[in-house]
Motif scaffolding. Structure first.
Motif, short mmCIF file in Angstrom:
data_model
loop_
_atom_site.label_atom_id
_atom_site.label_comp_id
_atom_site.label_asym_id
_atom_site.label_seq_id
_atom_site.Cartn_x
_atom_site.Cartn_y
_atom_site.Cartn_z
N LEU A 102 1.16 4.84 13.23
CA LEU A 102 1.66 5.59 14.46
C LEU A 102 0.28 6.25 14.95
O LEU A 102 0.47 6.76 16.10
N VAL A 103 -0.79 5.90 14.48
CA VAL A 103 -2.05 6.51 14.79
C VAL A 103 -3.22 5.89 15.45
O VAL A 103 -4.22 6.25 16.03
N GLU A 104 -3.29 4.49 15.12
CA GLU A 104 -4.30 3.83 15.23
C GLU A 104 -4.13 2.29 15.37
O GLU A 104 -2.98 1.80 14.94
N ASP A 105 -4.85 1.57 16.05
CA ASP A 105 -4.65 -0.04 15.76
C ASP A 105 -4.97 -0.49 14.93
O ASP A 105 -5.83 0.04 13.91
N CYS A 106 -4.45 -1.78 14.44
CA CYS A 106 -4.77 -2.16 13.02
C CYS A 106 -4.49 -3.68 13.32
O CYS A 106 -4.11 -4.11 14.58
N GLY A 116 2.44 1.19 6.41
CA GLY A 116 1.50 0.95 5.35
C GLY A 116 0.14 0.99 5.73
O GLY A 116 -0.71 0.99 4.81
N GLN A 117 -0.28 1.40 6.86
CA GLN A 117 -1.56 1.47 7.27
C GLN A 117 -1.79 3.04 7.22
O GLN A 117 -3.05 3.14 6.97
N ASP A 118 -1.06 3.89 7.13
CA ASP A 118 -1.29 5.09 7.38
C ASP A 118 -1.42 5.76 5.90
O ASP A 118 -1.77 6.93 5.68
N ALA A 119 -0.38 5.18 5.14
CA ALA A 119 -0.28 5.68 3.56
C ALA A 119 0.22 4.43 2.75
O ALA A 119 0.55 3.62 3.59
N ALA A 137 5.20 9.41 0.20
CA ALA A 137 4.25 9.85 1.10
C ALA A 137 3.90 9.05 2.41
O ALA A 137 3.67 9.70 3.46
N ALA A 138 4.29 7.74 2.54
CA ALA A 138 4.43 7.03 3.83
C ALA A 138 5.57 7.66 4.62
O ALA A 138 5.36 7.85 5.82
N ILE A 139 6.65 7.88 4.09
CA ILE A 139 7.98 8.52 4.99
C ILE A 139 7.36 9.79 5.50
O ILE A 139 7.64 10.02 6.59
N ARG A 140 6.72 10.63 4.78
CA ARG A 140 6.14 11.98 5.29
C ARG A 140 5.20 11.76 6.49
O ARG A 140 5.28 12.60 7.64
N ARG A 178 -6.24 1.60 1.08
CA ARG A 178 -7.48 2.06 1.71
C ARG A 178 -7.52 3.36 1.79
O ARG A 178 -8.88 3.92 1.80
N LEU A 179 -6.56 4.36 1.61
CA LEU A 179 -6.61 5.90 1.54
C LEU A 179 -6.10 6.27 0.04
O LEU A 179 -5.80 7.13 0.03
N ARG A 180 -6.56 5.23 -0.81
CA ARG A 180 -5.83 5.80 -2.12
C ARG A 180 -6.53 7.24 -2.80
O ARG A 180 -5.77 7.68 -3.21
N GLU A 181 -7.63 7.48 -2.41
CA GLU A 181 -7.99 8.91 -2.93
C GLU A 181 -7.21 9.92 -2.40
O GLU A 181 -7.21 10.92 -2.94
N LYS A 182 -6.62 9.86 -1.01
CA LYS A 182 -5.82 11.03 -0.52
C LYS A 182 -4.56 10.87 -1.26
O LYS A 182 -3.80 11.80 -1.39
N PHE A 183 -3.94 9.77 -1.72
CA PHE A 183 -2.70 9.79 -2.04
C PHE A 183 -2.69 9.19 -3.61
O PHE A 183 -1.73 8.69 -4.07
N ILE A 184 -3.71 9.53 -4.55
CA ILE A 184 -3.87 9.05 -5.89
C ILE A 184 -2.53 9.59 -6.70
O ILE A 184 -2.04 10.63 -6.42
#
Length: 334
Positions: A326-330, A77-80, A86-89, A147-153
């Protein structure tokens, strides 16, 4: 397996407690024997260790040492946007071994991915799922609050079937998190396993509610299952603060927490015949992992959200963990 000595200790403690409460040796004997017979007659056996290993540690080396799995919480949920295709991918692209997905239902009974019982927190819609048909849900933007809604609109709320097909295609292990609806969930998952037999060796059904897991084992005893637990969850929030301002209610719920914890660790796991125990990360230690290993149960920690924590669970404890990214601290997630 539960050792004979421990089982004798368990029933001895129950006997003493009931005796102190009833003051009747006869009723104490009857009640203790009834509990023993109930567990003996109605408990489900654990599944073979080989199958469990295949689900929880899909990448095993030639030497047979299982690989620690990183599982994307709600798909990551942090990455997508959580619980979406989209999150699964993204989870697959970022190196996750598996994804944890939340099962819910539309008002017309279609199994979907959603954590809450309303759409308010994650979408541009509002209202309870119990009042929204699948056609209504399809019109919502599942990325609207991310937070990344523009990427996954325009990302849609997926059906359970769509999500599973994507996970199978990407060879991801699935942790089905079932919040409730024991009968409906068991029926939906049973049909899913019938349609996709590969799930028997690539998925696990998890729940905070023992009745959900028990119903799943009744529906299909070949499905790998797990109980999910956070100690003191009835009396305290995840950060440790009390849930209730009333001292009396707080003390009562603390007592209920104590009983629930005992039940999870000494009765419910055996009744359900679980293969794994999902526990909030703050309560995991080497001793705790060994406690469950002696019972043939694997520990999975949640939610592990920093690099230091991940290294601790991967290198020292060597147990699977669920993470928001999987890519950053949250931020901590309880």
């Amino acid at each position: 397996m539960l050792q004979l000595g421990e089982e004798v200790t368990l029933y001895s403690v129950i006997f003493v407690v009931v005796l102190l409460g009833t003051r009747s040796p006869v009723w104490t004997t009857v009640l203790t024997a009834s509990l023993y017979l109930f567990l003996a007659l109605f408990r489900f056996p654990q599944l073979p260790a080989g199958r469990v290993q295949q689900v929880l540690h899909p990448d095993k080396g030639a030497a047979g040492s299982g690989r620690v799995s990183a599982v994307a919480h709600r798909g990551g949920g942090q990455d997508a946007p959580e619980n979406t295709i989209a999150a699964i991918r993204e989870a697959s692209k970022n190196g996750a071994t598996g994804v944890e997905l939340d099962l819910e239902f539309s008002s017309d009974g279609v199994p979907i991915l959603m954590h809450d019982d309303t759409v308010d927190r994650t979408t541009n819609g509002s209202g309870p799922l119990s009042q929204m048909r699948i056609s209504d849900l399809r019109k919502l933007d599942a990325a609207a609050k991310h937070r990344l809604r523009e990427k996954f609109i325009g990302e849609k709320i997926p059906t359970l079937e769509e999500a599973v097909e994507e996970c199978i295609k990407l060879q991801l292990t699935i942790y089905f998190d079932v919040k409730g609806h024991p009968d409906e969930s068991a029926a939906a998952l049973k049909e899913l396993y019938r349609k996709h037999p590969v799930l028997y060796n690539s998925s696990i059904v998890c729940s905070f509610e023992p009745k959900v897991i028990y119903r799943m084992r009744q529906s299909d005893p070949e499905v790998v299952t797990a109980l999910t637990h956070r100690p003191w969850s009835l009396s305290r929030f995840g950060d440790g603060s009390p849930r209730y301002s009333s001292l009396w209610k707080h003390q009562w719920m603390t007592l209920m927490d104590f009983v629930l914890d005992l039940a999870h660790h000494h009765v419910l796991w055996k009744l359900c015949g679980i293969s794994a125990f999902l526990i909030q990360k703050n309560f995991v230690s080497l001793d705790y992992v060994e406690y469950w290993a002696q019972r043939g149960v694997e520990v999975v920690a949640w939610t592990v959200n920093t690099k230091v924590e991940k290294e601790y669970f991967h290198e020292l404890l060597q147990v699977n963990y669920i993470t928001d990214s999987l890519v950053e601290d949250c931020e901590p997630h309880y």
